[in-house]
Design an enzyme around this catalytic site. Structure first.
Site, mmCIF file in Angstrom:
data_model
loop_
_atom_site.group_PDB
_atom_site.id
_atom_site.type_symbol
_atom_site.label_atom_id
_atom_site.label_comp_id
_atom_site.label_asym_id
_atom_site.label_seq_id
_atom_site.Cartn_x
_atom_site.Cartn_y
_atom_site.Cartn_z
ATOM 1 C CG ASP A 97 5.900 -0.628 -7.608
ATOM 2 O OD1 ASP A 97 6.773 -0.417 -8.473
ATOM 3 O OD2 ASP A 97 6.155 -0.691 -6.396
ATOM 4 C CG ASP B 36 -2.816 -13.845 -11.229
ATOM 5 O OD1 ASP B 36 -2.357 -12.818 -11.783
ATOM 6 O OD2 ASP B 36 -2.457 -14.991 -11.543
ATOM 7 N N GLY C 31 0.786 -1.231 0.000
ATOM 8 C CA GLY C 31 0.000 0.000 0.000
ATOM 9 C C GLY C 31 0.814 1.276 0.000
ATOM 10 C CG ASP D 55 -0.385 -6.973 -4.619
ATOM 11 O OD1 ASP D 55 0.430 -6.103 -5.003
ATOM 12 O OD2 ASP D 55 -0.045 -8.143 -4.368
ATOM 13 C CD1 TRP E 95 4.289 3.343 -4.708
ATOM 14 C CD2 TRP E 95 3.411 3.204 -6.752
ATOM 15 N NE1 TRP E 95 5.326 3.254 -5.586
ATOM 16 C CE2 TRP E 95 4.823 3.163 -6.851
ATOM 17 C CE3 TRP E 95 2.655 3.124 -7.907
ATOM 18 C CZ2 TRP E 95 5.481 3.056 -8.078
ATOM 19 C CZ3 TRP E 95 3.306 3.005 -9.133
ATOM 20 C CH2 TRP E 95 4.702 2.973 -9.218
ATOM 21 C CE LYS F 114 8.465 -2.928 -9.698
ATOM 22 N NZ LYS F 114 8.621 -3.177 -8.249
#
Length: 206
Positions: free
Chosen positions: A121, A96, A60, A80, A62, A161
């Site tokens: 990310d 997922d 968490g 997530d 971000w 990312k």
């Protein structure tokens, strides 16, 4: 180096890391908070009332920062595979992202609204096989970009990312097809030896 020795080395580096220490002092969930703060300070992506989706959100780091910028009238959905402790104002999906079931849950929460910014990310579970791990990373990046292309507002933005390696240059070309401005940015809070950088894509062509 034995597995035990490498684990001890990582623990020492982690616990003595400046950003880990600062995150603990400030009560941030992770050192990743500093990365999104650097991105915000430089590019001013997040504004009041925006709709943001955070992929690969746990724990968490971000989301806890972004929600401060978009405010109580903004909307933030975090997703997530791992559990994430609640954050006020953030809707969380555990699952997922590459599975149809989780993707459908996300689409249900999005509810046909256009998103202002998609941030990712995400990173795969590492197997130790660099070629395989890089391929998995690029696959997740492509899924994130597809989601952004489908759901972003015109002139929306995308942050992800990327690990420098096979497929990363080709991935940047795909991003440039969808956005007018695409920048590669490595935050100071990224570990020096990490191959990671962040693609900052703005002005979605729609």
């Amino acid at each position: 180096m034995s597995k035990g020795s490498s684990t001890k080395k990582w623990l020492h580096e982690h616990t003595s890391d400046y950003y880990v220490i600062q995150a603990n002092k400030l009560g941030y969930r992770s050192r990743a908070s500093f990365k999104i703060l650097e991105i915000q300070n430089k590019y001013q992506l997040f504004k009041p009332n925006m709709f943001v989706v955070d992929l690969g959100a746990a724990p968490g780091g971000w989301s806890e920062q972004v929600i401060k910028y978009i405010g109580k009238n903004g909307k933030l959905i975090a997703l997530d595979l791992l559990e994430m402790a609640p954050i006020a104002g953030v809707e969380f999906i555990q699952g997922d992202f590459s599975s149809d079931e989780t993707y459908q849950k996300l689409n249900t929460l999005v509810n046909n609204q256009k998103i202002d910014c998609v941030i990712s990310d995400m990173a795969p579970n590492l197997s130790g096989n660099k070629t395989s791990d890089q391929a998995k990373s690029i696959y997740l990046l492509e899924l994130a970009l597809d989601f952004a292309n489908t759901n972003l507002n015109k002139n929306g933005s995308f942050v992800a990312k990327v690990f420098q390696g096979q497929g990363s240059d080709e991935y940047l070309k795909l991003v440039r097809e969808s956005f007018n401005k695409v920048i590669q940015f490595k935050p100071k809070s990224s570990r020096a030896k990490s191959r990671e950088f962040y693609v900052i894509a703005t002005e979605f062509k729609g």
